[in-house]
Design a protein around this motif. Structure first.
Motif, PDB file in Angstrom:
ATOM      1  N   UNK A  13       0.782  -1.019   0.278  1.00  0.00           N
ATOM      2  CA  UNK A  13      -0.115   0.156   0.302  1.00  0.00           C
ATOM      3  C   UNK A  13       0.969   1.494  -0.093  1.00  0.00           C
ATOM      4  N   UNK A  14       2.069   0.940   0.111  1.00  0.00           N
ATOM      5  CA  UNK A  14       2.609   2.362  -0.338  1.00  0.00           C
ATOM      6  C   UNK A  14       2.802   3.225  -1.768  1.00  0.00           C
ATOM      7  N   UNK A  15       3.062   4.599  -1.706  1.00  0.00           N
ATOM      8  CA  UNK A  15       3.080   5.262  -3.017  1.00  0.00           C
ATOM      9  C   UNK A  15       3.911   4.461  -4.383  1.00  0.00           C
ATOM     10  N   UNK A  16       4.344   3.351  -4.626  1.00  0.00           N
ATOM     11  CA  UNK A  16       4.162   2.797  -5.746  1.00  0.00           C
ATOM     12  C   UNK A  16       3.363   1.829  -6.065  1.00  0.00           C
ATOM     13  N   UNK A  17       3.077   1.243  -5.187  1.00  0.00           N
ATOM     14  CA  UNK A  17       1.639   0.217  -5.257  1.00  0.00           C
ATOM     15  C   UNK A  17       0.157   1.567  -5.301  1.00  0.00           C
ATOM     16  N   UNK A 127       7.160   2.576 -13.582  1.00  0.00           N
ATOM     17  CA  UNK A 127       6.771   3.779 -11.852  1.00  0.00           C
ATOM     18  C   UNK A 127       7.688   3.953 -10.931  1.00  0.00           C
ATOM     19  N   UNK A 128       7.876   4.974 -10.540  1.00  0.00           N
ATOM     20  CA  UNK A 128       9.088   5.277  -9.433  1.00  0.00           C
ATOM     21  C   UNK A 128       8.667   6.591  -8.409  1.00  0.00           C
ATOM     22  N   UNK A 129       9.311   6.573  -7.760  1.00  0.00           N
ATOM     23  CA  UNK A 129       8.947   7.138  -6.815  1.00  0.00           C
ATOM     24  C   UNK A 129      10.226   7.214  -5.585  1.00  0.00           C
ATOM     25  N   UNK A 130      11.076   8.795  -5.359  1.00  0.00           N
ATOM     26  CA  UNK A 130      12.090   8.445  -4.495  1.00  0.00           C
ATOM     27  C   UNK A 130      12.288   9.566  -3.293  1.00  0.00           C
ATOM     28  N   UNK A 131      12.707   9.640  -2.784  1.00  0.00           N
ATOM     29  CA  UNK A 131      12.612  11.038  -1.495  1.00  0.00           C
ATOM     30  C   UNK A 131      13.391  12.065  -1.629  1.00  0.00           C
ATOM     31  N   UNK A 161       8.291   9.214 -12.969  1.00  0.00           N
ATOM     32  CA  UNK A 161       8.929   8.946 -11.853  1.00  0.00           C
ATOM     33  C   UNK A 161       8.629  10.511 -10.852  1.00  0.00           C
ATOM     34  N   UNK A 162       8.388  10.218  -9.638  1.00  0.00           N
ATOM     35  CA  UNK A 162       8.201  11.458  -8.883  1.00  0.00           C
ATOM     36  C   UNK A 162       9.608  12.539  -7.274  1.00  0.00           C
ATOM     37  N   UNK A 177      -0.233  13.006  -9.804  1.00  0.00           N
ATOM     38  CA  UNK A 177      -0.204  12.542 -10.250  1.00  0.00           C
ATOM     39  C   UNK A 177       0.050  11.301 -10.737  1.00  0.00           C
ATOM     40  N   UNK A 178      -1.623  11.314  -9.845  1.00  0.00           N
ATOM     41  CA  UNK A 178      -2.375   9.569  -9.656  1.00  0.00           C
ATOM     42  C   UNK A 178      -3.252   9.809 -10.858  1.00  0.00           C
TER      43      UNK A 178
END
Length: 192
Positions: A13-17, A127-131, A161-162, A177-178
């Motif tokens: 249930x995280x951001x990339x999910x 699809x990716x996300x980073x801090x 990618x965000x 984003x979504x």
């Protein structure tokens, strides 16, 4: 058309999910049938470098990847979602990617037999996300996925990618984003 969604995060249930769920919603709206693989649920080991796949294109290790290989080989569209861990994909996802060596060897055997490539009909997406805000934050993940898709005889069709997405749920606070993920999913299945 089938679309295989590979959930590469160890965090349920995280951001990339969430991003991949939205992407697949868009793909379904475009007429696709989603297939989901959650890497965090797979009990598998990494490639042992034994060379067993060189003669047959089949991995000699029997574990959860045995059920994943047919999906990697047959699905015309694959989307992979992973958060960035130390400027790369998650370790769990990297195990799956490394095990695709068998798919690469199968492709090499097919070339020797002069069997036609299926690349023009197959596409992959990241699809990716980073801090952090790092300029090259997604470079390693994108390069890894380029070669993963190449091993599967697929074209790299694109990425979303965000940056500055760190805590669980942060993607919900990113403007549009979504929606971008949903539109990308629809476009992914609309392309020929």
């Amino acid at each position: 058309m089938d679309v295989l969604g590979i959930y590469g995060s160890p965090r349920k249930g995280g951001n990339t999910d969430t991003m991949l769920d939205a992407f697949l919603e868009g793909a379904v709206a475009g007429g696709a049938r989603p297939i989901r693989v959650y890497v965090r649920r797979l009990r598998m080991q990494g490639c042992i470098g034994c060379g067993g796949c060189e003669a047959t294109g089949e991995c000699v290790v029997e574990d959860a990847m045995t059920d994943v290989y047919p999906l990697l080989e047959a699905t015309p569209r694959i989307v992979v979602a992973s958060p960035i861990y130390f400027y790369g994909v998650t370790g769990q996802l990297k195990l799956l990617i490394d095990r695709s060596q068998a798919c690469y060897m199968r492709r090499e055997l097919e070339k020797r037999e002069e069997r036609p490539s299926r690349r023009s009909a197959r596409k992959g997406f990241l699809l990716s996300a980073g801090a952090t805000r790092g300029k090259r934050l997604f470079d390693c993940a994108a390069l890894t996925l380029h070669y993963f898709f190449d091993a599967l005889d697929m074209d790299y069709a694109g990425e979303l990618c965000f940056r500055q997405i760190e805590h669980k749920g942060d993607i919900q606070n990113h403007p549009a984003a979504l929606d971008e993920c949903r539109q990308a999913g629809r476009n992914f299945v609309d392309t020929g």
